[in-house]
Design a protein around this motif. Structure first.
Motif, mmCIF file in Angstrom:
data_model
loop_
_atom_site.group_PDB
_atom_site.id
_atom_site.type_symbol
_atom_site.label_atom_id
_atom_site.label_comp_id
_atom_site.label_asym_id
_atom_site.label_seq_id
_atom_site.Cartn_x
_atom_site.Cartn_y
_atom_site.Cartn_z
ATOM 1 N N ASN A 93 32.565 26.366 -57.547
ATOM 2 C CA ASN A 93 33.161 27.337 -58.471
ATOM 3 C C ASN A 93 33.025 28.747 -57.898
ATOM 4 O O ASN A 93 32.537 28.939 -56.768
ATOM 5 C CB ASN A 93 32.514 27.230 -59.857
ATOM 6 C CG ASN A 93 31.004 27.449 -59.818
ATOM 7 O OD1 ASN A 93 30.463 28.023 -58.859
ATOM 8 N ND2 ASN A 93 30.316 27.017 -60.857
ATOM 9 N N ASP A 94 33.433 29.746 -58.667
ATOM 10 C CA ASP A 94 33.418 31.130 -58.185
ATOM 11 C C ASP A 94 32.000 31.617 -57.906
ATOM 12 O O ASP A 94 31.785 32.401 -56.976
ATOM 13 C CB ASP A 94 34.090 32.042 -59.207
ATOM 14 C CG ASP A 94 35.594 31.823 -59.285
ATOM 15 O OD1 ASP A 94 36.168 31.308 -58.304
ATOM 16 O OD2 ASP A 94 36.191 32.160 -60.332
ATOM 17 N N MET A 207 22.752 25.070 -54.146
ATOM 18 C CA MET A 207 22.578 24.023 -55.149
ATOM 19 C C MET A 207 21.532 24.519 -56.135
ATOM 20 O O MET A 207 20.485 25.014 -55.729
ATOM 21 C CB MET A 207 22.112 22.721 -54.506
ATOM 22 C CG MET A 207 21.968 21.552 -55.475
ATOM 23 S SD MET A 207 20.911 20.229 -54.840
ATOM 24 C CE MET A 207 19.276 20.922 -55.205
ATOM 25 N N SER A 208 21.785 24.392 -57.420
ATOM 26 C CA SER A 208 20.867 24.925 -58.423
ATOM 27 C C SER A 208 19.750 23.930 -58.738
ATOM 28 O O SER A 208 19.821 22.749 -58.361
ATOM 29 C CB SER A 208 21.625 25.270 -59.710
ATOM 30 O OG SER A 208 21.874 24.099 -60.473
ATOM 31 N N ASP A 232 26.113 19.197 -60.241
ATOM 32 C CA ASP A 232 25.467 20.495 -60.425
ATOM 33 C C ASP A 232 26.281 21.307 -61.421
ATOM 34 O O ASP A 232 27.346 21.827 -61.085
ATOM 35 C CB ASP A 232 25.361 21.234 -59.088
ATOM 36 C CG ASP A 232 24.511 22.492 -59.180
ATOM 37 O OD1 ASP A 232 24.257 22.967 -60.307
ATOM 38 O OD2 ASP A 232 24.092 23.012 -58.124
ATOM 39 N N PRO A 233 25.799 21.436 -62.661
ATOM 40 C CA PRO A 233 26.568 22.167 -63.674
ATOM 41 C C PRO A 233 26.663 23.659 -63.409
ATOM 42 O O PRO A 233 27.468 24.338 -64.048
ATOM 43 C CB PRO A 233 25.793 21.878 -64.962
ATOM 44 C CG PRO A 233 24.392 21.603 -64.516
ATOM 45 C CD PRO A 233 24.525 20.924 -63.195
ATOM 46 N N GLU A 238 33.056 19.501 -60.150
ATOM 47 C CA GLU A 238 33.183 18.053 -60.143
ATOM 48 C C GLU A 238 32.049 17.480 -59.294
ATOM 49 O O GLU A 238 31.434 18.207 -58.500
ATOM 50 C CB GLU A 238 34.531 17.607 -59.565
ATOM 51 C CG GLU A 238 35.731 17.975 -60.409
ATOM 52 C CD GLU A 238 37.020 17.402 -59.858
ATOM 53 O OE1 GLU A 238 36.940 16.463 -59.024
ATOM 54 O OE2 GLU A 238 38.100 17.872 -60.253
ATOM 55 N N PRO A 239 31.739 16.186 -59.449
ATOM 56 C CA PRO A 239 30.709 15.579 -58.594
ATOM 57 C C PRO A 239 31.089 15.684 -57.122
ATOM 58 O O PRO A 239 32.257 15.564 -56.746
ATOM 59 C CB PRO A 239 30.670 14.121 -59.061
ATOM 60 C CG PRO A 239 31.193 14.154 -60.457
ATOM 61 C CD PRO A 239 32.224 15.236 -60.481
ATOM 62 N N LEU A 240 30.078 15.910 -56.294
ATOM 63 C CA LEU A 240 30.259 15.988 -54.847
ATOM 64 C C LEU A 240 29.713 14.707 -54.224
ATOM 65 O O LEU A 240 28.554 14.355 -54.428
ATOM 66 C CB LEU A 240 29.532 17.204 -54.279
ATOM 67 C CG LEU A 240 29.515 17.347 -52.753
ATOM 68 C CD1 LEU A 240 30.930 17.472 -52.201
ATOM 69 C CD2 LEU A 240 28.667 18.539 -52.331
#
Length: 340
Positions: A93-94, A207-208, A232-233, A238-240
């Motif tokens: 995401n951004d 990655m969080s 990772d929300p 989407e899932p990686l």
């Protein structure tokens, strides 16, 4: 098939027998099970349950041994390292994109970053040696856990196999996380939570610590395939999904191969105290380098879930219309002694 059902259910041949044998009857728009078919389904279900309970533990696949990675896929990312601003095919995401655009490679020269451990969703991707062994209860010989010793940063990861629950949300997060496993046939499925913040890719993509991971280990003789699904929300939309292969080494490696000696030092003596290398927004000095080298428009380089799918190819073709075509490669040098 109808004859077999007739024998099993005790139905007599006659008008409508086939419909009875199939075990259904239409009445007022509802599908109802015939009594004989119900009895058969109960018997079949009980037989399947007994088969599942009676399956011996030794039928489960044993992954024990020394495993070494095979680099036939994703070689630039896993060895030399990916290019800056190469986010193609990643559902970021951004927030993840801005984090990576601000990341200066010189950051890893900081003493506190030099020996920073790779988190488990990433550590299997790079150069490493992997030893897998099992821990069993000495009295019952039931499998308690599967251990992974990973030579990179000398990490020992525990995958609990005793059906214990995952800890609560306030439990400590670690580099390897908290993992529980289960067998699905010969495939080992592992769920991991409580991970520390880490990397999706070694060019600044983060990655969080809210990420969770599901892994699938499948063995084919001396070849093992490891598939990772990362959710990772915070940084992924989407899932990686990633995968890597390992080959089993039939010989034990020398002890020094398993060690990862890392000691932090001052690499840049004149760096001011407290300075952290970073690129300011819109000031990345290599913003266009990867796209120009590979003839990819910015809409593709910046990544995103849409870049994972074949339907995105027309967008690449359209974006190339505003780009300069890449220079043709230089001809190979003439062989020594060739006439000029």
């Amino acid at each position: 098939m109808t004859g077999l059902w007739l024998q099993a259910t005790g139905l007599r041949a006659g008008p409508g027998t086939r419909r009875q044998a199939e075990g259904v009857r239409l009445q007022d728009g509802w599908v109802q099970m015939m009594p004989n078919a119900q009895r058969l389904l109960v018997c079949v279900g009980a037989a399947l349950l007994l088969m599942a309970v009676a399956t011996p533990a030794q039928a489960q696949m044993d992954f024990s041994g020394v495993w070494q990675p095979v680099y036939q896929e994703d070689v630039p990312e896993r060895l030399a390292g990916p290019a800056l601003r190469d986010y193609v095919g990643l559902p970021i995401n951004d927030a993840a994109r801005q984090f990576a655009d601000s990341w200066d490679p010189s950051r890893i020269s900081l003493p506190e970053e030099q020996c920073r451990v790779h988190v488990s969703p990433y550590i299997y991707r790079g150069p490493t040696q992997l030893r897998i062994f099992e821990e069993k209860d000495p009295k019952t010989q039931q499998l308690l856990s599967i251990k992974h010793y990973i030579s990179t940063y000398e990490q020992t990861r525990t995958i609990w196999m005793d059906n214990r629950p995952h800890p609560g949300p306030n439990a400590p997060h670690t580099w390897m996380g908290f993992s529980t496993g289960r067998y699905l046939g010969d495939m080992l499925v592992v769920d991991t939570t409580h991970l520390k913040q880490g990397w999706i890719r070694r060019n600044g993509l983060p990655m969080s610590d809210r990420a969770t991971m599901t892994e699938y280990f499948v063995r084919y003789g001396d070849l093992m395939t490891h598939t990772v699904v990362l959710i990772d929300p915070v940084y992924l939309t989407e899932p990686l999904v990633k995968s890597q292969d390992f080959t089993r080494n039939t010989r034990e490696l020398a002890p020094q191969v398993w060690l990862w000696v890392c000691e932090s030092v001052v690499e840049i003596a004149d760096r001011p105290d407290g300075e952290v290398p970073a690129y300011m927004p819109n000031e990345h000095p290599y913003k266009n380098e990867f796209g120009e080298q590979h003839y990819l428009p910015e809409v593709a380089v910046r990544g995103g879930a849409e870049t994972m799918y074949p339907e995105f190819q027309p967008a690449i073709i359209e974006g190339r219309k505003t780009m300069k075509p890449p220079k043709p490669p230089a001809p190979p040098p003439a062989p020594a002694g060739a006439a000029k």
